[in-house]
Design a protein around this motif. Structure first.
Motif, mmCIF file in Angstrom:
data_model
loop_
_atom_site.group_PDB
_atom_site.id
_atom_site.type_symbol
_atom_site.label_atom_id
_atom_site.label_comp_id
_atom_site.label_asym_id
_atom_site.label_seq_id
_atom_site.Cartn_x
_atom_site.Cartn_y
_atom_site.Cartn_z
ATOM 1 N N TYR A 134 0.826 -1.208 0.000
ATOM 2 C CA TYR A 134 0.000 0.000 0.000
ATOM 3 C C TYR A 134 0.861 1.260 0.000
ATOM 4 O O TYR A 134 0.643 2.190 -0.784
ATOM 5 N N ILE A 135 1.843 1.304 0.884
ATOM 6 C CA ILE A 135 2.713 2.483 0.975
ATOM 7 C C ILE A 135 3.463 2.693 -0.336
ATOM 8 O O ILE A 135 3.587 3.821 -0.825
ATOM 9 N N SER A 136 3.932 1.612 -0.920
ATOM 10 C CA SER A 136 4.681 1.699 -2.180
ATOM 11 C C SER A 136 3.828 2.270 -3.305
ATOM 12 O O SER A 136 4.316 3.041 -4.142
ATOM 13 N N GLN A 137 2.552 1.893 -3.324
ATOM 14 C CA GLN A 137 1.648 2.388 -4.366
ATOM 15 C C GLN A 137 1.319 3.867 -4.183
ATOM 16 O O GLN A 137 1.211 4.615 -5.153
ATOM 17 N N ALA A 138 1.176 4.291 -2.914
ATOM 18 C CA ALA A 138 0.766 5.666 -2.639
ATOM 19 C C ALA A 138 1.937 6.648 -2.594
ATOM 20 O O ALA A 138 1.761 7.852 -2.853
ATOM 21 N N ALA A 139 3.123 6.160 -2.292
ATOM 22 C CA ALA A 139 4.273 7.043 -2.050
ATOM 23 C C ALA A 139 4.631 7.974 -3.207
ATOM 24 O O ALA A 139 5.045 9.121 -2.956
ATOM 25 N N PRO A 140 4.506 7.570 -4.486
ATOM 26 C CA PRO A 140 4.878 8.492 -5.563
ATOM 27 C C PRO A 140 4.142 9.826 -5.513
ATOM 28 O O PRO A 140 4.660 10.845 -5.989
ATOM 29 N N ASN A 141 2.938 9.853 -4.925
ATOM 30 C CA ASN A 141 2.188 11.104 -4.795
ATOM 31 C C ASN A 141 2.816 12.046 -3.769
ATOM 32 O O ASN A 141 2.464 13.233 -3.717
ATOM 33 N N TYR A 142 3.738 11.525 -2.963
ATOM 34 C CA TYR A 142 4.317 12.311 -1.870
ATOM 35 C C TYR A 142 5.840 12.389 -1.949
ATOM 36 O O TYR A 142 6.478 12.929 -1.050
ATOM 37 N N LEU A 143 6.413 11.859 -3.022
ATOM 38 C CA LEU A 143 7.865 11.894 -3.190
ATOM 39 C C LEU A 143 8.264 12.981 -4.184
ATOM 40 O O LEU A 143 7.646 13.119 -5.244
ATOM 41 N N LEU A 144 9.297 13.715 -3.837
ATOM 42 C CA LEU A 144 9.895 14.626 -4.803
ATOM 43 C C LEU A 144 10.528 13.821 -5.933
ATOM 44 O O LEU A 144 10.831 12.625 -5.769
ATOM 45 N N GLU A 145 10.711 14.438 -7.055
ATOM 46 C CA GLU A 145 11.390 13.763 -8.170
ATOM 47 C C GLU A 145 12.773 13.297 -7.701
ATOM 48 O O GLU A 145 13.566 14.077 -7.166
ATOM 49 N N GLY A 146 13.032 12.004 -7.869
ATOM 50 C CA GLY A 146 14.302 11.443 -7.433
ATOM 51 C C GLY A 146 14.344 11.097 -5.956
ATOM 52 O O GLY A 146 15.407 10.739 -5.422
ATOM 53 N N GLY A 147 13.177 11.181 -5.288
ATOM 54 C CA GLY A 147 13.111 10.862 -3.861
ATOM 55 C C GLY A 147 13.166 9.361 -3.609
ATOM 56 O O GLY A 147 12.895 8.543 -4.497
ATOM 57 N N TRP A 148 13.507 9.007 -2.383
ATOM 58 C CA TRP A 148 13.702 7.596 -2.013
ATOM 59 C C TRP A 148 12.603 7.110 -1.076
ATOM 60 O O TRP A 148 12.187 7.816 -0.160
ATOM 61 N N LEU A 149 12.182 5.868 -1.318
ATOM 62 C CA LEU A 149 11.290 5.148 -0.405
ATOM 63 C C LEU A 149 12.077 3.977 0.155
ATOM 64 O O LEU A 149 12.747 3.257 -0.602
ATOM 65 N N MET A 150 12.014 3.767 1.473
ATOM 66 C CA MET A 150 12.753 2.642 2.051
ATOM 67 C C MET A 150 12.005 2.019 3.217
ATOM 68 O O MET A 150 11.343 2.701 3.984
ATOM 69 N N PHE A 151 12.113 0.681 3.274
ATOM 70 C CA PHE A 151 11.414 -0.102 4.287
ATOM 71 C C PHE A 151 12.361 -0.971 5.085
ATOM 72 O O PHE A 151 13.306 -1.553 4.524
ATOM 73 N N GLU A 152 12.062 -1.124 6.364
ATOM 74 C CA GLU A 152 12.544 -2.290 7.099
ATOM 75 C C GLU A 152 11.533 -3.401 6.866
ATOM 76 O O GLU A 152 10.326 -3.151 6.814
ATOM 77 N N HIS A 153 12.014 -4.643 6.732
ATOM 78 C CA HIS A 153 11.096 -5.759 6.488
ATOM 79 C C HIS A 153 11.678 -7.038 7.069
ATOM 80 O O HIS A 153 12.774 -7.048 7.648
ATOM 81 N N GLY A 154 10.957 -8.140 6.907
ATOM 82 C CA GLY A 154 11.391 -9.422 7.441
ATOM 83 C C GLY A 154 12.617 -9.965 6.718
ATOM 84 O O GLY A 154 12.873 -9.639 5.559
ATOM 85 N N TYR A 155 13.346 -10.837 7.418
ATOM 86 C CA TYR A 155 14.596 -11.388 6.879
ATOM 87 C C TYR A 155 14.386 -12.175 5.585
ATOM 88 O O TYR A 155 15.308 -12.334 4.782
ATOM 89 N N ASP A 156 13.151 -12.667 5.347
ATOM 90 C CA ASP A 156 12.881 -13.480 4.163
ATOM 91 C C ASP A 156 12.016 -12.742 3.135
ATOM 92 O O ASP A 156 11.439 -13.363 2.243
ATOM 93 N N GLN A 157 11.931 -11.423 3.237
ATOM 94 C CA GLN A 157 11.038 -10.657 2.361
ATOM 95 C C GLN A 157 11.771 -9.779 1.351
ATOM 96 O O GLN A 157 11.139 -9.041 0.601
ATOM 97 N N GLY A 158 13.089 -9.868 1.295
ATOM 98 C CA GLY A 158 13.853 -9.014 0.394
ATOM 99 C C GLY A 158 13.422 -9.133 -1.053
ATOM 100 O O GLY A 158 13.186 -8.134 -1.740
ATOM 101 N N VAL A 159 13.314 -10.353 -1.533
ATOM 102 C CA VAL A 159 12.938 -10.582 -2.935
ATOM 103 C C VAL A 159 11.552 -10.019 -3.214
ATOM 104 O O VAL A 159 11.328 -9.323 -4.216
ATOM 105 N N ALA A 160 10.603 -10.296 -2.322
ATOM 106 C CA ALA A 160 9.220 -9.853 -2.526
ATOM 107 C C ALA A 160 9.120 -8.327 -2.531
ATOM 108 O O ALA A 160 8.408 -7.746 -3.359
ATOM 109 N N VAL A 161 9.831 -7.659 -1.631
ATOM 110 C CA VAL A 161 9.755 -6.197 -1.572
ATOM 111 C C VAL A 161 10.430 -5.575 -2.794
ATOM 112 O O VAL A 161 9.939 -4.588 -3.356
ATOM 113 N N ARG A 162 11.525 -6.166 -3.237
ATOM 114 C CA ARG A 162 12.165 -5.659 -4.472
ATOM 115 C C ARG A 162 11.211 -5.793 -5.653
ATOM 116 O O ARG A 162 11.122 -4.885 -6.496
ATOM 117 N N GLU A 163 10.486 -6.883 -5.723
ATOM 118 C CA GLU A 163 9.527 -7.085 -6.825
ATOM 119 C C GLU A 163 8.413 -6.045 -6.773
ATOM 120 O O GLU A 163 8.011 -5.491 -7.807
#
Length: 286
Positions: free
Chosen positions: A226-255
């Motif tokens: 949800y945050i990933s989908q909504a964040a572009p409306n609140y990010l400056l051009e070239g802005g960064w979105l970053m998450f802490e997540h579970g040890y086994d979720q790296g692949v899924a979050v990158r996707e």
């Protein structure tokens, strides 16, 4: 009162009880709790081992020791936890800040130096991430949002105690309290990411923490998506979105980030060499 209630003997007895209860740090637990009950620094325990506890001190210590023996986290008992060398007030309405989350702060600081603009921390809880960033970037404004009013108030209290004037905290669900058109150079979040059937929810300190701050649908990925989908409306051009997540979720979050059009998507390890933080950069024109 007999020598049985000296600092040294009280500590020894408490350590034995904590060992039997399954604490993985019985000596540290006992020392922290006794210092809290006596309102003394750790050095006092070493300097005055023969000092007798009076009846009020003993009752206070036994009360909080019994709470720890049932498994209640030390941070909730003493009402404080250190994060990024900042002493933060904590409460059962928020997660207890953890060392691995400092990895997210490190990466956020690195990217903040490449950008200019405000920073937003979603799901701020105690304000740990926002306040760590505010402490290192006094010239930048750092916002924090939490759905719980108690958490927002606690974060404000921590900011006031620390003397920070470059923070603003709001209450609401994710981007809800942020005015349309407000944009950030960096959006960081340690959202709920545990799957509701995860056995870790019944173990250790997590048993006492608020489930709403831990558990998410969609195998723990619902809020990240949800945050990933909504964040572009609140990010400056070239802005960064970053998450802490579970040890086994790296692949899924990158996707998730790559499929939504973020670039420079990357996952970073925590101090235990587990996937822990994933980031992506938003550019409307690729």
């Amino acid at each position: 009162m007999s020598a049985e209630h000296s600092v040294e003997n009280t500590l020894k007895k408490a350590v034995m009880q904590l060992q039997e209860s399954g604490s993985d740090s019985p000596s540290l637990d006992a020392a922290v709790l006794l210092c809290h009950a006596l309102n003394k620094p750790r050095s006092f325990l070493l300097t005055w081992p023969e000092k007798e506890l009076d009846s009020e001190q003993l009752a206070s210590f036994e009360q909080i020791l019994n709470r720890r023996l049932t498994g209640e986290p030390i941070a909730y008992i003493i009402g404080e936890r250190e994060f990024w060398s900042l002493p933060l007030a904590v409460s059962p309405s928020t997660l207890i800040p953890r060392p691995d989350t400092e990895r997210l702060v490190e990466i956020a600081l690195d990217k903040a130096l490449e950008t200019s603009g405000d920073i937003l921390d979603l799901g701020t809880g105690t304000g740990a991430i926002a306040l760590a960033l505010a402490s290192e970037l006094p010239q930048r404004k750092v916002w924090g949002v939490d759905v719980k009013t108690e958490a927002k108030e606690l974060a404000e209290k921590n900011a006031e105690r620390l003397g920070f004037t470059n923070t603003e905290f709001r209450s609401g669900s994710w981007f809800e309290p942020i005015e349309t058109g407000t944009q950030f150079a960096l959006i960081v979040s340690n959202p709920p990411y545990i799957e509701k059937t995860d056995p870790h929810l019944t173990q250790g300190d997590v048993r006492f923490e608020p489930l709403s701050a831990l558990v998410a649908d969609d195998n723990g990925l619902a809020d990240i998506r949800y945050i990933s989908q909504a964040a572009p409306n609140y990010l400056l051009e070239g802005g960064w979105l970053m998450f802490e997540h579970g040890y086994d979720q790296g692949v899924a979050v990158r996707e998730i980030l790559s499929n939504l059009g973020y670039d420079q998507v990357n996952t970073y390890k925590d101090y235990g060499d587990n996937d822990r933080v994933t980031i992506g950069r938003w550019c409307s024109t690729k």
